[in-house]
Design a protein around this motif. Sequence first.
Motif, PDB file in Angstrom:
ATOM      1  N   MET A   1      90.251 -67.015  -5.469  1.00 28.94           N
ATOM      2  CA  MET A   1      89.446 -66.292  -4.488  1.00 28.94           C
ATOM      3  C   MET A   1      88.299 -67.130  -3.926  1.00 28.94           C
ATOM      4  O   MET A   1      87.741 -66.770  -2.892  1.00 28.94           O
ATOM      5  CB  MET A   1      88.919 -64.986  -5.077  1.00 28.94           C
ATOM      6  CG  MET A   1      87.965 -65.162  -6.222  1.00 28.94           C
ATOM      7  SD  MET A   1      87.677 -63.619  -7.140  1.00 28.94           S
ATOM      8  CE  MET A   1      87.034 -62.544  -5.880  1.00 28.94           C
TER       9      MET A   1
ATOM     10  N   ILE B   1      89.518 -65.807   0.016  1.00 27.69           N
ATOM     11  CA  ILE B   1      88.979 -64.494  -0.363  1.00 27.69           C
ATOM     12  C   ILE B   1      89.704 -63.368   0.380  1.00 27.69           C
ATOM     13  O   ILE B   1      89.503 -62.198   0.110  1.00 27.69           O
ATOM     14  CB  ILE B   1      87.451 -64.448  -0.064  1.00 27.69           C
ATOM     15  CG1 ILE B   1      86.748 -63.195  -0.628  1.00 27.69           C
ATOM     16  CG2 ILE B   1      87.180 -64.549   1.436  1.00 27.69           C
ATOM     17  CD1 ILE B   1      86.731 -63.105  -2.095  1.00 27.69           C
TER      18      ILE B   1
ATOM     19  N   THR C   1      92.706 -62.118   0.475  1.00 31.72           N
ATOM     20  CA  THR C   1      93.576 -61.170  -0.227  1.00 31.72           C
ATOM     21  C   THR C   1      92.717 -60.117  -0.921  1.00 31.72           C
ATOM     22  O   THR C   1      92.966 -58.913  -0.815  1.00 31.72           O
ATOM     23  CB  THR C   1      94.466 -61.920  -1.237  1.00 31.72           C
ATOM     24  OG1 THR C   1      95.104 -62.981  -0.547  1.00 31.72           O
ATOM     25  CG2 THR C   1      95.502 -61.016  -1.866  1.00 31.72           C
ATOM     26  N   ALA C   2      91.662 -60.581  -1.603  1.00 26.10           N
ATOM     27  CA  ALA C   2      90.792 -59.640  -2.309  1.00 26.10           C
ATOM     28  C   ALA C   2      90.000 -58.779  -1.328  1.00 26.10           C
ATOM     29  O   ALA C   2      89.811 -57.581  -1.538  1.00 26.10           O
ATOM     30  CB  ALA C   2      89.831 -60.411  -3.211  1.00 26.10           C
TER      31      ALA C   2
ATOM     32  N   ASP D   1      92.940 -57.138   1.488  1.00 26.47           N
ATOM     33  CA  ASP D   1      94.301 -56.824   1.080  1.00 26.47           C
ATOM     34  C   ASP D   1      95.305 -57.628   1.907  1.00 26.47           C
ATOM     35  O   ASP D   1      96.399 -57.150   2.220  1.00 26.47           O
ATOM     36  CB  ASP D   1      94.571 -55.331   1.328  1.00 26.47           C
ATOM     37  CG  ASP D   1      95.108 -54.665   0.089  1.00 26.47           C
ATOM     38  OD1 ASP D   1      95.429 -55.392  -0.863  1.00 26.47           O
ATOM     39  OD2 ASP D   1      95.224 -53.416   0.098  1.00 26.47           O
TER      40      ASP D   1
ATOM     41  N   VAL E   1      97.915 -65.939  -8.799  1.00 28.22           N
ATOM     42  CA  VAL E   1      96.509 -65.617  -9.053  1.00 28.22           C
ATOM     43  C   VAL E   1      95.727 -66.909  -9.262  1.00 28.22           C
ATOM     44  O   VAL E   1      96.297 -67.970  -9.525  1.00 28.22           O
ATOM     45  CB  VAL E   1      96.360 -64.690 -10.287  1.00 28.22           C
ATOM     46  CG1 VAL E   1      97.009 -63.343 -10.019  1.00 28.22           C
ATOM     47  CG2 VAL E   1      96.957 -65.336 -11.530  1.00 28.22           C
TER      48      VAL E   1
ATOM     49  N   GLU F   1      87.884 -62.760 -12.677  1.00 29.47           N
ATOM     50  CA  GLU F   1      88.070 -61.345 -12.383  1.00 29.47           C
ATOM     51  C   GLU F   1      89.508 -61.059 -12.010  1.00 29.47           C
ATOM     52  O   GLU F   1      90.197 -61.925 -11.445  1.00 29.47           O
ATOM     53  CB  GLU F   1      87.068 -60.841 -11.349  1.00 29.47           C
ATOM     54  CG  GLU F   1      87.031 -61.525 -10.017  1.00 29.47           C
ATOM     55  CD  GLU F   1      85.979 -60.847  -9.139  1.00 29.47           C
ATOM     56  OE1 GLU F   1      84.820 -61.276  -9.208  1.00 29.47           O
ATOM     57  OE2 GLU F   1      86.319 -59.885  -8.429  1.00 29.47           O
ATOM     58  N   SER F   2      89.919 -59.829 -12.298  1.00 28.73           N
ATOM     59  CA  SER F   2      91.349 -59.541 -12.126  1.00 28.73           C
ATOM     60  C   SER F   2      91.731 -59.396 -10.654  1.00 28.73           C
ATOM     61  O   SER F   2      92.908 -59.474 -10.313  1.00 28.73           O
ATOM     62  CB  SER F   2      91.736 -58.301 -12.911  1.00 28.73           C
ATOM     63  OG  SER F   2      90.848 -57.268 -12.586  1.00 28.73           O
ATOM     64  N   GLY F   3      90.743 -59.192  -9.771  1.00 29.62           N
ATOM     65  CA  GLY F   3      91.057 -59.123  -8.335  1.00 29.62           C
ATOM     66  C   GLY F   3      91.263 -60.492  -7.712  1.00 29.62           C
ATOM     67  O   GLY F   3      91.470 -60.598  -6.503  1.00 29.62           O
ATOM     68  N   ASP F   4      91.215 -61.514  -8.517  1.00 33.04           N
ATOM     69  CA  ASP F   4      91.356 -62.894  -8.031  1.00 33.04           C
ATOM     70  C   ASP F   4      92.834 -63.188  -7.760  1.00 33.04           C
ATOM     71  O   ASP F   4      93.503 -63.866  -8.526  1.00 33.04           O
ATOM     72  CB  ASP F   4      90.778 -63.827  -9.101  1.00 33.04           C
ATOM     73  CG  ASP F   4      91.027 -65.293  -8.802  1.00 33.04           C
ATOM     74  OD1 ASP F   4      91.174 -65.635  -7.622  1.00 33.04           O
ATOM     75  OD2 ASP F   4      91.056 -66.082  -9.772  1.00 33.04           O
ATOM     76  N   ILE F   5      93.304 -62.612  -6.643  1.00 32.82           N
ATOM     77  CA  ILE F   5      94.730 -62.730  -6.305  1.00 32.82           C
ATOM     78  C   ILE F   5      94.856 -63.549  -5.031  1.00 32.82           C
ATOM     79  O   ILE F   5      94.126 -63.317  -4.070  1.00 32.82           O
ATOM     80  CB  ILE F   5      95.327 -61.321  -6.100  1.00 32.82           C
ATOM     81  CG1 ILE F   5      95.261 -60.538  -7.422  1.00 32.82           C
ATOM     82  CG2 ILE F   5      96.749 -61.394  -5.566  1.00 32.82           C
ATOM     83  CD1 ILE F   5      95.557 -59.057  -7.272  1.00 32.82           C
TER      84      ILE F   5
ATOM     85  N   ARG G   1      99.732 -61.449  -3.429  1.00 35.26           N
ATOM     86  CA  ARG G   1      99.942 -60.262  -4.271  1.00 35.26           C
ATOM     87  C   ARG G   1     101.391 -60.123  -4.730  1.00 35.26           C
ATOM     88  O   ARG G   1     101.656 -59.848  -5.897  1.00 35.26           O
ATOM     89  CB  ARG G   1      99.519 -59.023  -3.477  1.00 35.26           C
ATOM     90  CG  ARG G   1      99.389 -57.768  -4.293  1.00 35.26           C
ATOM     91  CD  ARG G   1      98.818 -56.625  -3.462  1.00 35.26           C
ATOM     92  NE  ARG G   1      97.523 -56.992  -2.891  1.00 35.26           N
ATOM     93  CZ  ARG G   1      96.384 -56.949  -3.575  1.00 35.26           C
ATOM     94  NH1 ARG G   1      96.365 -56.538  -4.819  1.00 35.26           N
ATOM     95  NH2 ARG G   1      95.253 -57.309  -2.992  1.00 35.26           N
TER      96      ARG G   1
END
Length: 463
Positions: free
Chosen positions: A355, A359, A361-362, A365, A387, A392-396, A399
């Motif tokens: 990310m 950034i 994707t986070a 979306d 990832v 942090e888990s939103g670090d995608i 997806r």
Amino acid sequence: MSRSAHPAGPRHADVLPEGHYSAPPADLNALDPKVWSRTVERDERGTVTVGGIAVTDLAEEFGTPAYFLDEADFRARCRAWADAFGPDADVFYAGKAFLSRAVVRWLTEEGLNLDVCSGGELTTALSAGMPAERIAFHGNNKSEEEIEKAVRAGVGRIVLDSFQEIVRVAHVAQSLGRRQRVQIRVTVGVEAHTHEFIATAHEDQKFGIALAGGQAAEAVRRALKLDGLELVGIHSHIGSQIFDMAGFEVSARRVVQLLTEVRDEHGVELPEIDLGGGLGIAYTSEDDPREPHEIAKALNEIVSRECEAAGLRTPRISVEPGRAIVGPTAFTLYRVGTIKPLDGLRTYVSVDGGMSDNIRTALYDAEYSVALVSRTSDAEPMLSRVVGKHCESGDIVVRDAFLPSDLAPGDLLAVPATGAYCRSMASNYNHALRPPVVAVRDGEARVIVRRETEEDLLRLDVG
Ligand code: LLP
């Protein structure tokens, strides 16, 4: 790095966890030209190349993660936009998408103009030799210093975004003994079909002056009275990553309506309109963007039709594409680190960025594509999530994607269409070092923005 064997992970046919994916592509090794830049292909060994250089060589020389920008593609896109709009219109590249001095030089050489929205972008543009009269200066809260810098430099236009700014710019220009060319940015009340954070023409947001309730007409009234300003036109930007031309049509119609009112009230025909940027690009094979010539044709037709109906001279049109020029020209190259198959779900593939270099994707979306580029593979498709390495888990990064099930640590993955709003929105989160941007052209690769170093981090930390 050695390739270690690991369980293949869930297959698409066994499980269908929630996600934005359809069936796996017929050939995981294929590179869809919609999402990859023009000179990207696989060589006889199966390694992906850009500008004639293999990604394995690029990774070795420049490291990963890194953005590789296809210069020939960038220049070709600039020319396609300039040709599509022709000599009677102006194309301003939106520097916020990605700006560096090399990019400024390419733009200058290819005959494009530049939209900047901060003192920093303005400095970059001027320092690389973009003639000031080809620069438009934007922003909803320009500081006095920024305004002064822009006026002193002699920028071609400042786009006024509020009633207060009308007075501020007039004051600065007058005190410098200048008359500044300006446009007024209006919000036309269009709901653009895009993510809420990147839609900008509905009324309940921070940009522009509303047409509704006569606000924009009042702004014109005030601007016309001030000696420091030469009001040359009206500006509208409806949002970003838009595919449907309907929003631009409504916007053009409403802007022309305002020009008509201005003519009727003041006897002045404003000579310019700017319809902003926002044209969508293909991030995945499912996206179908318009070509510049289709966009130019549609916009020219609407504006001339509306002007003819109103008995107005057709104003000079300008547009401000950022993403549509630079977005498709670059990919981010990552090296695979760890691979974690989660039973019944998907396989998490961790890469050496995340990310901090993308950034989008986070934040929005956003959907991206990804491919194994250091080799080909005939292994089964494996439902994966790419990832990053952040805490942090939103670090995608991507997806939902299908990658070959023999993917291994050390493999190189590339995420295409990362030329816009990735390096320009990159951060130092977790003290990540922002990746370099490397321009590749005709078998030569050169760094145009270097990789950050730990010394760079420590230099700012003066406590
Ligand atoms: N003109 C104006 C006045 C703008 O505000 C923008 C983008 C553009 C032109 C260029 O739009 P483009 O053609 O690049 O879509 N960070 C978001 C996009 C924010 C766009 C802000 N303004 C993203 O990553 O999608």
